[in-house]
Design a protein around this motif. Structure first.
Motif, mmCIF file in Angstrom:
data_model
loop_
_atom_site.group_PDB
_atom_site.id
_atom_site.type_symbol
_atom_site.label_atom_id
_atom_site.label_comp_id
_atom_site.label_asym_id
_atom_site.label_seq_id
_atom_site.Cartn_x
_atom_site.Cartn_y
_atom_site.Cartn_z
ATOM 1 N N ALA A 75 4.062 -23.221 31.566
ATOM 2 C CA ALA A 75 5.395 -22.676 31.841
ATOM 3 C C ALA A 75 5.586 -22.466 33.339
ATOM 4 N N LYS A 76 4.493 -22.163 34.025
ATOM 5 C CA LYS A 76 4.570 -21.870 35.456
ATOM 6 C C LYS A 76 4.351 -23.095 36.329
ATOM 7 N N PHE A 77 3.536 -24.044 35.845
ATOM 8 C CA PHE A 77 3.159 -25.183 36.686
ATOM 9 C C PHE A 77 3.468 -26.507 35.992
ATOM 10 N N ASP A 78 4.072 -27.430 36.736
ATOM 11 C CA ASP A 78 4.380 -28.745 36.152
ATOM 12 C C ASP A 78 3.360 -29.799 36.548
ATOM 13 N N ASN A 79 2.234 -29.356 37.123
ATOM 14 C CA ASN A 79 1.186 -30.294 37.537
ATOM 15 C C ASN A 79 -0.172 -29.915 36.948
ATOM 16 N N VAL A 80 -0.170 -29.234 35.800
ATOM 17 C CA VAL A 80 -1.414 -28.747 35.203
ATOM 18 C C VAL A 80 -1.584 -29.304 33.797
ATOM 19 N N LEU A 81 -2.814 -29.701 33.487
ATOM 20 C CA LEU A 81 -3.195 -30.154 32.155
ATOM 21 C C LEU A 81 -4.318 -29.249 31.652
ATOM 22 N N PHE A 82 -4.097 -28.595 30.520
ATOM 23 C CA PHE A 82 -5.117 -27.737 29.908
ATOM 24 C C PHE A 82 -5.827 -28.517 28.810
ATOM 25 N N LEU A 83 -7.146 -28.399 28.762
ATOM 26 C CA LEU A 83 -7.946 -29.088 27.750
ATOM 27 C C LEU A 83 -8.578 -28.098 26.785
ATOM 28 N N GLY A 84 -8.532 -28.440 25.505
ATOM 29 C CA GLY A 84 -9.211 -27.657 24.480
ATOM 30 C C GLY A 84 -9.940 -28.577 23.530
ATOM 31 N N THR A 85 -10.808 -28.010 22.688
ATOM 32 C CA THR A 85 -11.599 -28.833 21.785
ATOM 33 C C THR A 85 -11.914 -28.096 20.491
ATOM 34 N N PHE A 86 -12.222 -28.862 19.461
ATOM 35 C CA PHE A 86 -12.689 -28.315 18.190
ATOM 36 C C PHE A 86 -14.205 -28.448 18.052
ATOM 37 N N SER A 87 -14.870 -28.935 19.093
ATOM 38 C CA SER A 87 -16.303 -29.214 19.007
ATOM 39 C C SER A 87 -17.171 -27.979 19.149
ATOM 40 N N LYS A 88 -16.637 -26.906 19.702
ATOM 41 C CA LYS A 88 -17.451 -25.727 20.010
ATOM 42 C C LYS A 88 -17.198 -24.615 18.997
ATOM 43 N N ALA A 89 -16.257 -23.728 19.271
ATOM 44 C CA ALA A 89 -16.044 -22.566 18.409
ATOM 45 C C ALA A 89 -15.688 -22.951 16.972
ATOM 46 N N TYR A 90 -14.989 -24.074 16.790
ATOM 47 C CA TYR A 90 -14.543 -24.465 15.445
ATOM 48 C C TYR A 90 -15.590 -25.266 14.676
ATOM 49 N N GLY A 91 -16.720 -25.577 15.318
ATOM 50 C CA GLY A 91 -17.824 -26.208 14.611
ATOM 51 C C GLY A 91 -17.577 -27.623 14.136
ATOM 52 N N LEU A 92 -16.807 -28.400 14.908
ATOM 53 C CA LEU A 92 -16.460 -29.755 14.484
ATOM 54 C C LEU A 92 -16.902 -30.815 15.497
ATOM 55 N N GLY A 93 -18.068 -30.604 16.098
ATOM 56 C CA GLY A 93 -18.554 -31.569 17.087
ATOM 57 C C GLY A 93 -18.649 -32.978 16.537
ATOM 58 N N GLY A 94 -19.050 -33.115 15.280
ATOM 59 C CA GLY A 94 -19.188 -34.434 14.673
ATOM 60 C C GLY A 94 -17.873 -35.106 14.346
ATOM 61 N N MET A 95 -16.777 -34.363 14.367
ATOM 62 C CA MET A 95 -15.457 -34.930 14.060
ATOM 63 C C MET A 95 -14.741 -35.446 15.304
ATOM 64 N N ARG A 96 -15.156 -34.984 16.483
ATOM 65 C CA ARG A 96 -14.618 -35.461 17.759
ATOM 66 C C ARG A 96 -13.108 -35.312 17.859
ATOM 67 N N VAL A 97 -12.654 -34.081 17.987
ATOM 68 C CA VAL A 97 -11.230 -33.812 18.177
ATOM 69 C C VAL A 97 -11.043 -32.861 19.360
ATOM 70 N N GLY A 98 -10.274 -33.307 20.338
ATOM 71 C CA GLY A 98 -9.895 -32.469 21.469
ATOM 72 C C GLY A 98 -8.414 -32.627 21.720
ATOM 73 N N TYR A 99 -7.903 -31.889 22.681
ATOM 74 C CA TYR A 99 -6.458 -31.974 22.950
ATOM 75 C C TYR A 99 -6.153 -31.576 24.380
ATOM 76 N N GLY A 100 -5.012 -32.066 24.846
ATOM 77 C CA GLY A 100 -4.497 -31.707 26.148
ATOM 78 C C GLY A 100 -3.122 -31.097 25.991
ATOM 79 N N ILE A 101 -2.824 -30.068 26.797
ATOM 80 C CA ILE A 101 -1.533 -29.381 26.774
ATOM 81 C C ILE A 101 -0.962 -29.419 28.190
ATOM 82 N N ALA A 102 0.254 -29.910 28.310
ATOM 83 C CA ALA A 102 0.908 -30.006 29.614
ATOM 84 C C ALA A 102 2.406 -30.175 29.401
#
Length: 364
Positions: free
Chosen positions: A213-240
């Motif tokens: 909301a504040k910056f138009d030049n930022v990409l945030f990355l998140g993943t399901f491989s760590k806290a959600y316990g899905l490392g073998g499923m290979r799912v991540g995402y970018g928010i911008a």
């Protein structure tokens, strides 16, 4: 045969040693091995996820839903953002690859911390970029800004909490840095371990909605491989903001996420109670590592993640200790390739951690 000359300067990424390989190399039975090297959730994923995946197993003949509407809707609701502000990758590292190919070319400069996730450099070098690194092990924004002013890089990577050290970056300090960065520089905030930082200290929590909301030049990355316990499923995402996501979509291959992975990630978001229980246990067990380190006179880097980094004294060699542990079936990560005399240990279950202390105690 000749290959791209840029490959000559790239070191192959070393993943954590797989259990099957240890079984073959050391003749250890599978039940004797404890893997604490790759920062996976030791409790796995929510039982609801397992049920959901079983229920769609008969749909494997069809291509996955390339719009990913179910997962995007779930993530949009979680973060209070629009679906067109999201891109899904096969792990968040695939989104890193998208960003590099969309923004960087030969001769571009990419700025990152001295010690950080290896794939930033690997992807950047693939397209001929010049790598800039800060001097300090931890993220120091004054060092980032000095290098930014001098070189005006195309991309700046901020990994918070940082892999492989576990240190976190105060959100206000990070925001203050981004405010001084030109709009033509893409700032990538890698939040693969953000669920852990948010639990431990709100001051280190970065909320993607506030960021974009504040910056138009930022990409945030998140993943399901760590806290959600899905490392073998290979799912991540970018928010911008949408104009960044549109650019990334131009380098995304079709059907890059499997049907099973999409379903698993979508359902994982429905069981936040399971995730929070896992995170709470993580930090309870982490205190045992901190106490162990104090007893042994070893420095432990304060961690906002699901792992700890134990910095060893000069008379102890991290490679030798990691190898001795491996012979006994304990897989940890030797950080000598990062220039650190240290081992990184994923926080396991109580039983797994007991085993680590038992095997490591005589080596230290």
């Amino acid at each position: 045969m000749k290959f791209n000359s840029a490959l000559e300067t790239i070191k192959t990424y070393e993943a954590g040693k797989p259990i099957e390989l240890v079984v073959r190399e050391y003749g250890i039975t599978k039940d004797q091995i404890v893997k604490l090297a790759s920062n996976e959730n030791p409790f796995g994923c929510s039982p609801k996820v397992k049920e959901a995946v079983r229920s769609i197993i008969d749909n494997m003949a069809l291509y996955p839903d390339d719009s990913m509407v179910k997962l995007k809707t779930a993530l949009s609701n979680k973060y209070g953002i629009e679906p067109n502000e999201l891109i899904i990758g096969a792990g968040s590292d695939q989104v890193i690859e998208f960003a590099i190919h969309a923004k960087v070319h030969e001769g571009s400069k990419v700025l990152m911390n001295s010690v950080t996730f290896a794939m930033y450099e690997i992807y950047a070098k693939q397209v001929g970029a010049q790598i800039l690194r800060t001097a300090s092990r931890e993220h120091k924004m004054e060092e980032f800004y000095a290098l930014y002013q001098e070189h005006k890089p195309s991309i700046v990577f901020l990994c918070t909490p940082n892999n492989p050290t576990g240190e976190g970056l105060n959100a206000e300090e990070m925001f203050s840095f981004i405010e001084k960065v030109d709009n033509d520089t893409l700032v990538i905030v890698d939040g693969a371990y953000m669920e852990y930082a948010r639990f431990k200290n709100p001051a280190f929590a970065v909320e993607p909605r506030d960021l974009i909301a504040k910056f138009d030049n930022v990409l945030f990355l998140g993943t399901f491989s760590k806290a959600y316990g899905l490392g073998g499923m290979r799912v991540g995402y970018g928010i911008a903001q949408n104009h960044i996501i549109d650019a990334l979509y131009k380098v995304r291959p079709p059907f890059n996420i499997t049907t099973l992975s999409l379903e698993a990630a979508s359902v994982a978001l429905e069981d936040e109670e399971f995730v929070q229980e896992c995170i709470a246990d993580n930090f309870a067990q982490m205190r045992r590592y901190e106490e162990f380190a104090r007893e042994k006179g070893i420095n432990v880097i304060e961690s906002y993640t699901n792992f700890v980094t134990l910095s060893l004294p000069e008379e102890k060699n991290s490679s030798k200790i990691a190898q001795e542990l491996l012979k006994k079936g304990m897989i940890v990560r030797d950080l000598s390739s990062y220039g650190l005399n240290a081992i990184r240990v994923t926080i396991g279950t109580r039983v797994q951690n007991d085993r680590f202390f038992e095997l490591t105690d005589p080596l230290l």
